[in-house]
Design an enzyme around this catalytic site. Structure first.
Site, short mmCIF file in Angstrom:
data_model
loop_
_atom_site.label_atom_id
_atom_site.label_comp_id
_atom_site.label_asym_id
_atom_site.label_seq_id
_atom_site.Cartn_x
_atom_site.Cartn_y
_atom_site.Cartn_z
N HIS A 82 1.85 3.35 -2.58
CA HIS A 82 1.11 3.31 -1.36
C HIS A 82 -0.31 2.24 -1.33
O HIS A 82 -0.42 1.71 -0.22
CB HIS A 82 -0.05 4.34 -1.48
CG HIS A 82 -0.87 5.06 -0.54
ND1 HIS A 82 -2.50 4.40 -0.81
CD2 HIS A 82 -1.36 5.31 0.93
CE1 HIS A 82 -2.91 4.99 0.94
NE2 HIS A 82 -2.10 5.49 1.46
N GLU A 135 1.32 0.01 0.35
CA GLU A 135 1.98 -0.63 1.45
C GLU A 135 -0.13 -1.07 2.12
O GLU A 135 0.80 -1.92 3.17
CB GLU A 135 1.85 0.56 2.10
CG GLU A 135 1.10 0.84 3.60
CD GLU A 135 1.06 2.81 4.13
OE1 GLU A 135 0.19 2.75 4.85
OE2 GLU A 135 1.73 3.19 2.90
N HIS A 136 -0.79 -1.02 1.20
CA HIS A 136 -2.16 -1.36 1.73
C HIS A 136 -2.37 -2.91 1.76
O HIS A 136 -3.23 -3.67 2.31
CB HIS A 136 -3.52 -0.99 1.11
CG HIS A 136 -3.58 0.57 1.70
ND1 HIS A 136 -4.75 0.59 2.84
CD2 HIS A 136 -3.19 1.77 1.76
CE1 HIS A 136 -4.76 1.40 3.17
NE2 HIS A 136 -3.92 2.78 2.23
N GLU A 143 -10.48 6.69 1.89
CA GLU A 143 -8.70 6.90 2.40
C GLU A 143 -9.03 8.84 1.42
O GLU A 143 -8.83 9.56 2.35
CB GLU A 143 -7.95 6.21 2.30
CG GLU A 143 -6.63 6.84 2.99
CD GLU A 143 -5.69 5.87 2.95
OE1 GLU A 143 -4.25 7.36 3.42
OE2 GLU A 143 -4.99 5.49 2.37
#
Length: 419
Positions: A44, A47-48, A124
């Site tokens: 994840h 991805e950022h 997040e």
């Protein structure tokens, strides 16, 4: 639809003559279940970092190039894959492939940018924990598969997010981003030969043969309760389900629609329309390579939670011997409509063919899928439901809210037990 190989890199395409767009997906067969306890969250986090600078482009240049063509570029992470994608107008295919190839192969992960992303991902994570209808599914997943990769949250932990370093990202890419672990798809209005040559040129630097493996999961079950001062109790109850490789996979999909997949479904009619117990209730399945989960989710006020459980269990158990031809017909129609309507989107088509090749080793024709759905009988649905309910493993219960009135776990288990 076509499939071809470019130096061990699998490419799948789907031509849409009338489309004005083209969608490209770079699907890496590595998600959160390919991580370990130490680096949980790294897929994840990558991805950022996807659009934050490469050897040839700064983050600002990447953003400006996107905006100049009005395209949609992004990435997402699931438990079994990470996907980088673009949807652009048909004449911007070459630029889209160039940018995606640059991001996947040449991201530099500047330390300063990593520190910025840490703050964003921590926010997040905080948002998820503050949103009960998101947080409950992380709790549910962890209780399904405790102390296993498949049970850990995709977003990772605060500890990992704070500690991740540039070398961690480089090492993870080295382990997972290889030619035989990536599928690239393209759907829309494009020239096949042009796309083939673009992939051959732009993705020339992916390494060979580093196919990773994941930790096989074991369903455990049990319950998790989080006391929180909320207006509603958020509740998820689940059972062992089917893998997407199981021959009865589509039967489970149709069953989910019969029970809680639309306004005419049994649970919607009983829980919302007749009893007014909840605004939303649904059944859903989560399927993975080695196993699956079948579950129901809803939210209601603390005083009504036990009635909600009793009514839900009653309707699910009744369905083991009372599903009608009309119910089955409606459910099949919904599954088929969802599948066929997605064909109007180049992005959906690119996603489907990439995923099919990644997990099945072929693109399953729509006609074959529809034929399998049409062949499902009432007896098939009953058999699948009985298999779910008669499984000897514990059901999984996750609840968030004011829980003092929520019945004990053993009572919930008993409500869903067939006599």
């Amino acid at each position: 639809m076509k499939h071809y190989v470019v130096d061990k890199l699998n490419i799948v395409t789907d031509y849409m003559r009338s489309a004005e767009t083209v969608s490209i997906k770079v699907m890496v067969k590595a998600g959160s279940r390919y991580e370990n306890e130490t680096n949980n969250g790294i897929s994840h986090f990558l991805e950022h970092m996807a659009f934050k600078g490469t050897k040839t482009r700064t983050a600002t240049q990447i953003a400006e190039e996107f905006d100049m063509i009005g395209g949609n570029f992004n990435a997402y992470t699931s438990r079994e894959k990470t996907v980088y994608y673009a949807q652009v107008l048909k004449w911007d295919l070459a630029l889209a492939v160039d940018v995606l190839a640059d991001i996947v192969q040449n991201s530099i992960f500047e330390p300063e940018e990593i520190q910025k992303r840490k703050k964003v991902v921590l926010e997040e994570l905080a948002q998820v924990k503050d949103t009960p209808d998101d947080h409950i599914f992380d709790l549910f997943q962890e209780k399904l598969f405790p102390n296993q990769a498949l049970g850990r949250p995709i977003i990772g932990t605060e500890k990992f997010i704070n500690s991740v370093m540039r070398q961690d990202l480089i090492d993870y890419i080295d382990q997972n981003y290889s030619r035989d672990n990536i599928v690239i798809s393209c759907a829309g209005n494009f020239d096949d030969k042009e796309f083939y040559n673009l992939i051959k040129e732009k993705f020339a630097f992916l390494p060979q043969s580093r196919k990773p493996s994941f930790e096989h999961a074991t369903y455990v079950g049990g319950e998790v309760r989080v006391e929180k001062d909320l207006e509603q109790v958020h509740l998820t109850i689940g059972f062992p389900g089917l893998s997407y490789l199981d021959q009865k996979f589509y039967e489970q999909q149709v069953l989910a629609v019969v029970l809680g997949g639309g306004m005419s479904s049994r649970l919607f009619q009983e829980i919302r329309e007749k009893r007014g117990l909840a605004y939303h209730i649904s059944t859903f399945s989560m399927s993975y390579a080695d196993l699956g989960v079948f579950a129901v989710y809803s939210a209601t006020n603390p005083d009504s939670v036990n009635e909600l459980i009793e009514a839900t269990a009653e309707q699910i158990k009744l369905a083991t011997d009372s599903i009608t031809e009309e119910e089955l017909k409606r459910a099949k129609a919904q599954v088929k409509a969802s599948l066929l309507m997605s064909q109007e989107s180049s992005a959906s088509r690119a996603e489907r063919i990439a995923w099919h090749y990644a997990v099945y080793g072929r693109i399953i024709p729509l006609e074959e899928i529809i034929e399998r759905i049409e062949a499902i009988s009432i007896e098939d649905i009953k058999s699948t439901l009985l298999k779910i309910l008669l499984n000897e493993k514990l059901p999984t219960v996750a609840a968030i809210g004011r829980l003092k009135k929520l019945m004990p776990y053993e009572d919930i288990r008993a409500k869903f037990t067939l006599c």
